[in-house]
Motif scaffolding. Sequence first.
Motif, short mmCIF file in Angstrom:
data_model
loop_
_atom_site.label_atom_id
_atom_site.label_comp_id
_atom_site.label_asym_id
_atom_site.label_seq_id
_atom_site.Cartn_x
_atom_site.Cartn_y
_atom_site.Cartn_z
N ASP A 151 0.67 -1.16 -0.01
CA ASP A 151 0.12 -0.06 -0.03
C ASP A 151 0.78 1.39 0.10
O ASP A 151 1.57 1.45 1.00
N LEU A 152 0.82 1.73 -1.07
CA LEU A 152 1.82 3.01 -1.35
C LEU A 152 0.99 4.27 -0.71
O LEU A 152 0.03 4.38 -0.56
N PRO A 153 1.94 5.50 -0.29
CA PRO A 153 1.35 6.59 0.14
C PRO A 153 0.89 7.36 -1.18
O PRO A 153 1.17 6.82 -2.25
N PRO A 154 -0.12 8.35 -1.06
CA PRO A 154 -0.62 9.01 -2.28
C PRO A 154 0.43 9.67 -2.83
O PRO A 154 1.41 10.07 -2.25
N GLY A 155 0.25 10.03 -4.34
CA GLY A 155 1.06 10.72 -4.99
C GLY A 155 2.51 9.80 -5.55
O GLY A 155 2.25 8.61 -5.45
#
Length: 293
Positions: A151-155
Amino acid sequence: MTLAVEFSLMNQESQIEENKGTPHGEGPVPFFEANVKTRVLLVASGKGGVGKSSVTTNLAVALSKRGNDVAVIDADVWGFSIPRMLGITEPPSVVDDMLVPPSAHGVRSISMGFFADEDQPVIWRGPMLHKALNQFLTDVVWDEPDFLLIDLPPGTGDTAISIAGFLPDSEMLVVTTPQVAAQAVAQRAAFMAGKVDIEVRGVIENMSWFTADDGQRYELFGAGGGKALADKLGVPLVGQIPLVPTLREGSDNGNPVAADLSTEIGAIFAEIARVVEEDLKPSKRRHRELKIN
Ligand SMILES: Nc1ncnc2c1ncn2[C@@H]1O[C@H](COP(=O)(O)OP(=O)(O)OP(=O)(O)O)[C@@H](O)[C@H]1O
Ligand SMILES: [Mg+2]
């Protein structure tokens, strides 16, 4: 020093200094080696709040329900949310200097949430972030899961670039909303994937519609954005997920909706998991030692 000890001694600024210029943990990570069966799925988006963490959690649970061994890394070290969404309350245990990840709903997970208080900000950047992500991969007993979701951070910042360096054979799924106007932003994630040589495999549209009590479907955030983005990227639209209050409630209290296949939303995640596992199955594994640059 183990991850657990290191994180519990969190003196963030001094560790950033200490880490500068230190090629810490730059060795190969387990999933990097040739012939490892694990499929690494990066869940990304151009902007925040579109449902990456909800999709990651529920897709992980749905893949597990199909009989897969599934692990999740919460790479959003600042805005971690996976422990809460999966309903994991106990921290990892430490065995022989390695962390054994806790699990829930058949999914093992590691997150900054196990090492930081939810109400305290994590202020790491650059080198410290890179080091933490590396440790999530190397200091944790993962064995060889069928799927590792990240799960990546936004952006499109440092995290994705670090992960791409550690796990060059990752596949990316881009989550977007149905707003056609949001496409340009969502496309940034795909553009970044291209820059770091990671393949975008599909688009997942979230918040596609809301079904009211009278059975009428309302497209609150417009329509067509997922399909338009998928077409633009030349990848399939893997699925459309409606707005469902139980999804939000389940995320808040650790009961992912994908755990219950008898519901409409459970069946939607089951189908997305099937598409990812079967239709998007890589036709050939890339063998690192055979790669010609
Ligand atoms: N399909 C949906 N139906 C109802 N609520 C949803 C749905 N998708 C996401 N939500 C809710 O919207 C909020 C944002 O979702 P989530 O945290 O998964 O997004 P995110 O993209 O990971 O956000 P961030 O960019 O902050 O990491 C959460 O409260 C979640 O429960
Ligand atoms: Mg998130």
